[in-house]
Motif scaffolding. Structure first.
Motif, PDB file in Angstrom:
ATOM      1  N   VAL A  67       0.979  -1.062   0.143  1.00 36.70           N
ATOM      2  CA  VAL A  67      -0.015  -0.078   0.081  1.00 36.70           C
ATOM      3  C   VAL A  67       0.892   1.160   0.110  1.00 36.70           C
ATOM      4  CG1 VAL A  67      -1.683   1.392   1.174  1.00 36.70           C
ATOM      5  CG2 VAL A  67      -1.906  -1.307   1.146  1.00 36.70           C
ATOM      6  N   THR A  68       0.830   2.044  -1.142  1.00 36.77           N
ATOM      7  CA  THR A  68       1.517   3.205  -1.260  1.00 36.77           C
ATOM      8  C   THR A  68       0.581   4.444  -0.928  1.00 36.77           C
ATOM      9  OG1 THR A  68       3.088   2.373  -2.718  1.00 36.77           O
ATOM     10  CG2 THR A  68       3.091   4.737  -2.554  1.00 36.77           C
ATOM     11  N   LEU A  69       1.086   5.235  -0.200  1.00 36.91           N
ATOM     12  CA  LEU A  69       0.029   6.521   0.323  1.00 36.91           C
ATOM     13  C   LEU A  69       0.897   7.725   0.489  1.00 36.91           C
ATOM     14  CD1 LEU A  69      -1.083   6.454   4.027  1.00 36.91           C
ATOM     15  CD2 LEU A  69       0.201   4.575   2.967  1.00 36.91           C
ATOM     16  N   VAL A  75       1.247   6.786  10.839  1.00 38.10           N
ATOM     17  CA  VAL A  75       1.084   5.466  10.214  1.00 38.10           C
ATOM     18  C   VAL A  75       2.054   4.614  10.907  1.00 38.10           C
ATOM     19  CG1 VAL A  75       0.821   4.002   8.454  1.00 38.10           C
ATOM     20  CG2 VAL A  75       0.171   6.379   8.198  1.00 38.10           C
ATOM     21  N   ALA A  76       1.823   3.446  11.638  1.00 37.67           N
ATOM     22  CA  ALA A  76       2.776   2.623  12.524  1.00 37.67           C
ATOM     23  C   ALA A  76       2.102   1.157  11.951  1.00 37.67           C
ATOM     24  CB  ALA A  76       2.777   2.845  13.705  1.00 37.67           C
ATOM     25  N   SER A  77       3.161   0.216  12.170  1.00 35.78           N
ATOM     26  CA  SER A  77       2.678  -1.039  12.205  1.00 35.78           C
ATOM     27  C   SER A  77       1.803  -1.426  13.425  1.00 35.78           C
ATOM     28  CB  SER A  77       3.942  -1.941  12.303  1.00 35.78           C
ATOM     29  OG  SER A  77       4.324  -1.677  13.343  1.00 35.78           O
ATOM     30  N   HIS A  89      -4.114  -5.517   7.705  1.00 35.88           N
ATOM     31  CA  HIS A  89      -3.175  -5.127   8.837  1.00 35.88           C
ATOM     32  C   HIS A  89      -1.843  -4.817   8.433  1.00 35.88           C
ATOM     33  CE1 HIS A  89      -6.215  -6.868  11.502  1.00 35.88           C
ATOM     34  NE2 HIS A  89      -6.639  -7.600  10.820  1.00 35.88           N
ATOM     35  N   ILE A  90      -1.467  -3.501   8.999  1.00 37.98           N
ATOM     36  CA  ILE A  90       0.099  -3.205   8.515  1.00 37.98           C
ATOM     37  C   ILE A  90       1.168  -3.760   9.476  1.00 37.98           C
ATOM     38  CG2 ILE A  90       1.559  -0.988   8.708  1.00 37.98           C
ATOM     39  CD1 ILE A  90      -1.037   0.673   8.447  1.00 37.98           C
ATOM     40  N   VAL A 107       1.123  -4.761   4.205  1.00 40.92           N
ATOM     41  CA  VAL A 107      -0.016  -5.215   4.619  1.00 40.92           C
ATOM     42  C   VAL A 107      -0.422  -7.015   4.509  1.00 40.92           C
ATOM     43  CG1 VAL A 107      -0.910  -2.858   4.770  1.00 40.92           C
ATOM     44  CG2 VAL A 107      -1.729  -4.832   3.127  1.00 40.92           C
ATOM     45  N   ARG A 108      -1.054  -7.390   5.417  1.00 32.52           N
ATOM     46  CA  ARG A 108      -1.471  -8.679   5.484  1.00 32.52           C
ATOM     47  C   ARG A 108      -3.086  -8.652   5.793  1.00 32.52           C
ATOM     48  NH1 ARG A 108      -2.687 -11.169   9.916  1.00 32.52           N
ATOM     49  NH2 ARG A 108      -1.256  -9.574  11.308  1.00 32.52           N
TER      50      ARG A 108
END
Length: 112
Positions: A67-69, A75-77, A89-90, A107-108
């Motif tokens: 995912v590219t934004l 933004v964090a895992s 899920h990041i 992401v999963r």
């Protein structure tokens, strides 16, 4: 400068809800998991791979995406993106090229 990522901003057209987990106490010494929306973002979502494994008497499906934004500090895992009821899920977050313009998240998504 080498290694700079060039991305057409028009490709960031998938609307995602960025969510963070909140863990309020459940009153019995534990906690519940509740997801709170942090922001709405537009991103490029690209499939990377899929896997299937058998555990605990059942098949488990999992897909990974990139995912590219646009760059965001928050933004964090451990957070997730929500897309039309699908939870992404990041797992990892990195600055795409060190310029602070884009983030790339691995992401999963677990199968339903």
């Amino acid at each position: 400068m080498t290694g700079v990522v060039f991305l057409d901003p028009g490709r960031l057209r998938t609307e995602l809800a960025l969510q963070a987990a909140a863990t309020p106490p459940d009153g019995a010494g534990g906690h519940t998991e509740d997801w709170q929306e942090v922001a709405t973002v537009f991103a490029l979502v690209e499939p990377v791979g899929a896997a299937s494994h058998f555990a605990a008497g059942q098949a488990h499906e999992e897909a990974t995406h990139r995912v590219t934004l646009r760059f965001r500090e928050d933004v964090a895992s451990g957070m997730r993106f929500l897309k039309a009821g699908r939870a992404l899920h990041i797992v990892t977050v990195r600055d795409a090229d060190g310029t602070g313009r884009y983030l790339v998240c691995r992401v999963r998504e677990e199968g339903r």
